[in-house]
Every structure is written in structure tokens, then in C-alpha cells.
Write a protein that holds these residues in place. Sequence first.
Motif, PDB file in Angstrom:
ATOM      1  N   SER A 170      44.656  43.215  38.130  1.00  0.00           N
ATOM      2  CA  SER A 170      43.385  42.604  38.540  1.00  0.00           C
ATOM      3  C   SER A 170      42.548  43.582  39.360  1.00  0.00           C
ATOM      4  CB  SER A 170      43.653  41.330  39.351  1.00  0.00           C
ATOM      5  OG  SER A 170      44.355  40.379  38.589  1.00  0.00           O
ATOM      6  N   ARG A 174      38.873  45.094  38.436  1.00  0.00           N
ATOM      7  CA  ARG A 174      37.727  44.977  39.338  1.00  0.00           C
ATOM      8  C   ARG A 174      37.103  46.348  39.578  1.00  0.00           C
ATOM      9  NH1 ARG A 174      36.823  40.290  41.665  1.00  0.00           N
ATOM     10  NH2 ARG A 174      35.472  41.281  43.214  1.00  0.00           N
ATOM     11  N   GLN A 177      35.056  47.438  36.528  1.00  0.00           N
ATOM     12  CA  GLN A 177      33.792  46.718  36.389  1.00  0.00           C
ATOM     13  C   GLN A 177      32.895  46.865  37.607  1.00  0.00           C
ATOM     14  OE1 GLN A 177      34.498  42.642  35.174  1.00  0.00           O
ATOM     15  NE2 GLN A 177      35.409  43.267  33.215  1.00  0.00           N
ATOM     16  N   LEU A 179      33.332  45.953  40.735  1.00  0.00           N
ATOM     17  CA  LEU A 179      33.338  44.845  41.672  1.00  0.00           C
ATOM     18  C   LEU A 179      34.024  45.259  42.967  1.00  0.00           C
ATOM     19  CD1 LEU A 179      34.340  41.943  39.237  1.00  0.00           C
ATOM     20  CD2 LEU A 179      32.043  42.709  39.893  1.00  0.00           C
ATOM     21  N   ILE A 181      36.326  45.426  46.195  1.00  0.00           N
ATOM     22  CA  ILE A 181      37.704  45.081  46.526  1.00  0.00           C
ATOM     23  C   ILE A 181      37.802  44.981  48.035  1.00  0.00           C
ATOM     24  CG2 ILE A 181      40.116  45.816  46.406  1.00  0.00           C
ATOM     25  CD1 ILE A 181      39.416  47.342  43.855  1.00  0.00           C
ATOM     26  N   THR A 482      34.214  37.206  39.654  1.00  0.00           N
ATOM     27  CA  THR A 482      35.498  37.314  38.966  1.00  0.00           C
ATOM     28  C   THR A 482      35.399  38.356  37.855  1.00  0.00           C
ATOM     29  OG1 THR A 482      34.871  35.520  37.467  1.00  0.00           O
ATOM     30  CG2 THR A 482      36.118  34.937  39.458  1.00  0.00           C
ATOM     31  N   VAL A 483      36.549  38.827  37.429  1.00  0.00           N
ATOM     32  CA  VAL A 483      36.609  39.838  36.366  1.00  0.00           C
ATOM     33  C   VAL A 483      36.246  39.202  35.030  1.00  0.00           C
ATOM     34  CG1 VAL A 483      38.122  41.412  35.113  1.00  0.00           C
ATOM     35  CG2 VAL A 483      38.348  41.172  37.599  1.00  0.00           C
TER      36      VAL A 483
END
Length: 492
Positions: A170, A174, A177, A179, A181, A482-483
Motif C-alpha cells: 500500500s 501511494r 501515485q 499520495l 505518506i 485512497t490508492v
Amino acid sequence: MLNGTETKGWTSSPDTRGTSDILVTCLVTTFLCCWTAVYPNIPGPKEGFWAIFRDKVGLASLGILGPDFLIVLAAGQRSSARRSFRKFKEHGHNDWTITHSFFADMGGFVLEAPGHQQPIPLDAEQLFYLIKHNYVEYPSVTKRELDDRDKSDGLSRLIAVCQATWFIVSLIARDIQGLAITTIELTTLSFVVILFGTSWCWKDKPSCVETTIVLKATVHIDEIIESGGPEAAGPYYHTPLDFISRHDTALNVVWQYYNELLRKIAFSPFTRRVHSRPWNRVPGDMFQWMDLDLALVAGAFIVAFASVFFIAWNSEFPTRFEQLAWRAASIYMMTYGVVGCLWMGVWDWIVLPQKRLAEGHEMSLLERARLPCPGQFLGGMFLLRNKALYREPTFQHIEDESTQQHSLPHQPTILPSFVNRARRFLSETHNISPDKDPHLNTPIGFLLGTTVLCVFYVVFRMYILVEDFVGLRSLPSNAYDTVDWLSFIPHI
């Protein structure tokens, strides 16, 4: 908060992941990593479930507060089990497995000998010595029988590994993409790293074993002790078989010192003291000597553990101070791992063995077998210089104070007197063990250096754990996205 960054506070999770989702995922993963990855030793004969639970809580606490210490503990235990496994194989016991060695080192075999009322827990080195000299018969227990004693929950281990693996996947997704962390996710990732390391080191060690196997000696206990020579004739502090093996590594000496200090102040959360003499069990927090290859493996996991925190180097933090503090903590985690390994290595291989030799320290057979090492090879000149440097001057009989200055032998002074006094002070030892065990004499210089390293470690480690929760008050908005897993699946 740095300028130009859109932020959000606490967020619920209708269509995206919320703050509670982040917390639950990280806390559950951390718990699984720290609880299922620890393997306590066998409790005493009159102890049961709560003793095992207390020991497991202690090791789990060590895994949370000092995960890098846990991997060193596990690697040391595997090294010890592997060394005794090879000895049994070389002696012709081909059915002996490394699981047998682990079982022995955790106190699975106890000795009943004429002349001694209380059974004595054995480690694998002591058991091999007794078998080799025909003092006990070789135990005919099979690996399958040992596996039957293993009460570990295979399902919980599988769940922990699956959860840890999914957590890593996960985080990778992330990152791909773009996103954000969070820091608490990175800290959880560091626990996952240690989980894989300790799980590999302890994969052959039985867990939650409550009963032991009794071996009956064929001779009187005095005969066994007499065979050990003058080293065995002195007082013992663990069991009468101390002359065969004791694991007094530099890390274990200072670890026991800190635990005893904590007990004097309040209590030690990591270990239970053994009150009986001789010991009725083998504590599970004894740091043992690591083989070179396993020391390198442990070092690699420590570096990987410390490297995780650098991932947040350029991440957004609620304040500039928190970002700088996180960077400082990341640097120190890495510095502590590298410098700490070198510091302990120097004391383990060079300084501490030579200091024990200079003081006439009674070494066990296991310690003497380790002497042909870099410390002993370099120690001839070191030992002579050490004795010459710290020899106490001989006082002659004097009639009055006026002649006192002529009563001391004149020695040339190479270093200033205050430097000599400082070196003499740092070479002295301190011992706060309840029975003043001389094996736990802690050199003051070693204690001071280790304390400085550990104080900063505790400060930065606590900052990381606190920042993980405090930092949730303001995160980048895409931290709650979310992914998009469909983007990883080829489709039209």
C-alpha cells in the motif's frame, strides 16, 4: 505549516480514508509486528501463563521502544543456537536440529544431579559439555516432539506477515501515485522491517513452551564441578555450571546495569529478575555473541530500520520546527545504528576481554574459546601497556610526613597528571547487581559513552513516536486519498 500547502484537520471517511483509518491500520500492524514476532524463554517450574505473558510483554515493549535492540537480541540467540548445533553435528548427533539448540538455550533441558536439590536449567553449551563427558545421556527427544510443545499460533503469524506485506504494498502504491505518506505510517513501516528480521532469526525457536525435559546426571554434582578445574571451584552467580558458559557480552553487561538501575528507581518494563540461586530459568533478554555473518545481517536490518525515517525528509509538517526535528531524529537514528555497532564491537572484541584478563577475571569455557579473536591478537601489547599504566605505586614504611615524598618510587610522567587520573577513573568499574556479580562489572568509560548514546536515542525515539500522533492534526489533503488500484490493472 509551510506556505502554499493546503491542509486539513481531522477527517472522517465516507469516500476516502479518514484519520481513524490511518490510526487503526498503523496501530494494528504495529501490534501484530511487536506481539507475534517475540519469543520468550521457558518460565520457572512454579510459573505459568502469567509469567510467559509478562515476558512476552517485556519483549514486545522492547520491540516498540527499541526495535533495533530486538533484532540484535534475536541474531545473538540464533548465533548461539547455530554454534551449538554445529558442535552436536560434529560429535555425531545427526538428529540434533537447530530447534533443539533453541529449545536448550531457552531453558528446555534441566539437570538433576546427586548432591544438588534444585534442578539446574541448561543452555546448549552446557548440555553439550555434559554429554561429551558422559555426565548425562543424550536426550532422545525428536524435533516433532519439540514442535508439539510449541504453542505459537501459526494463524496469528500468518495474519501478521500478510498484514505487514499488504502494508508495504500500500505504501509503495501511494508513493507511485504521488499520495502523501504520514509519519505514523513510516514508523509502522520501520516495525515491519524489524518484524521480518526477527521472524527469520527466530523461525526455528519454539514459542510459549511451559514445560522442561529433565536429564539425570550419572555422577555427583561435585565431580562435574571438579572436572572444570580452578575456574569451577569459585562461587557461582547463575548456576554451578557457570564455568562452562556465560554470555557476558558488552551489550548484555550494560543492559543488565540499566535494568537494575530502573528497578532501583521504579521497575523494569523489559525483564523479570531471577531471584533464586541457582537460577530456575534462563532469562530471555540476555544479549549473546553474534557470529560475523549474523552480525552483518543484524546491521543491515538496523540500517534499513533507520533509513525508513529519511523518507519523510521533504514531507510537509505542521511547523518548520517539527520538520527540522524529524530530520535531526532521522540522522541520529542512522548515526546511532552505525556508531553503536562499532562502539559495542570495539568493547566486545578488544577492550572488555583484555580488561577482564588484566583483572584476573575467571572466564568460562565459552569465553576462553572466543579468545583467539582480534581482541586477543592485538591484546598482547595492549595488556602489557594496560598493566604498566595502571599499576598501583608501592608505598614504603615511613616515620613521618616529611619523608613521605621520598617513599614513592620515581616514575617518569609522560602525560599530565589530570589525564592519568581521568584515564584511571574511566578504567574503573561500577557494579550495582544485587549479588555483586563480578561478571557484571561495568567499566565507567564504557558506561558513560553508552549512556550518552542512549540518552540521545531515547530523546529522538520519543520525539518520533510523539510526532506520529501530533502530526495528524494537520496533514496534506492528499494524505486522505485512497490508492486507485484500477490504475495498476491493464484495461481498455
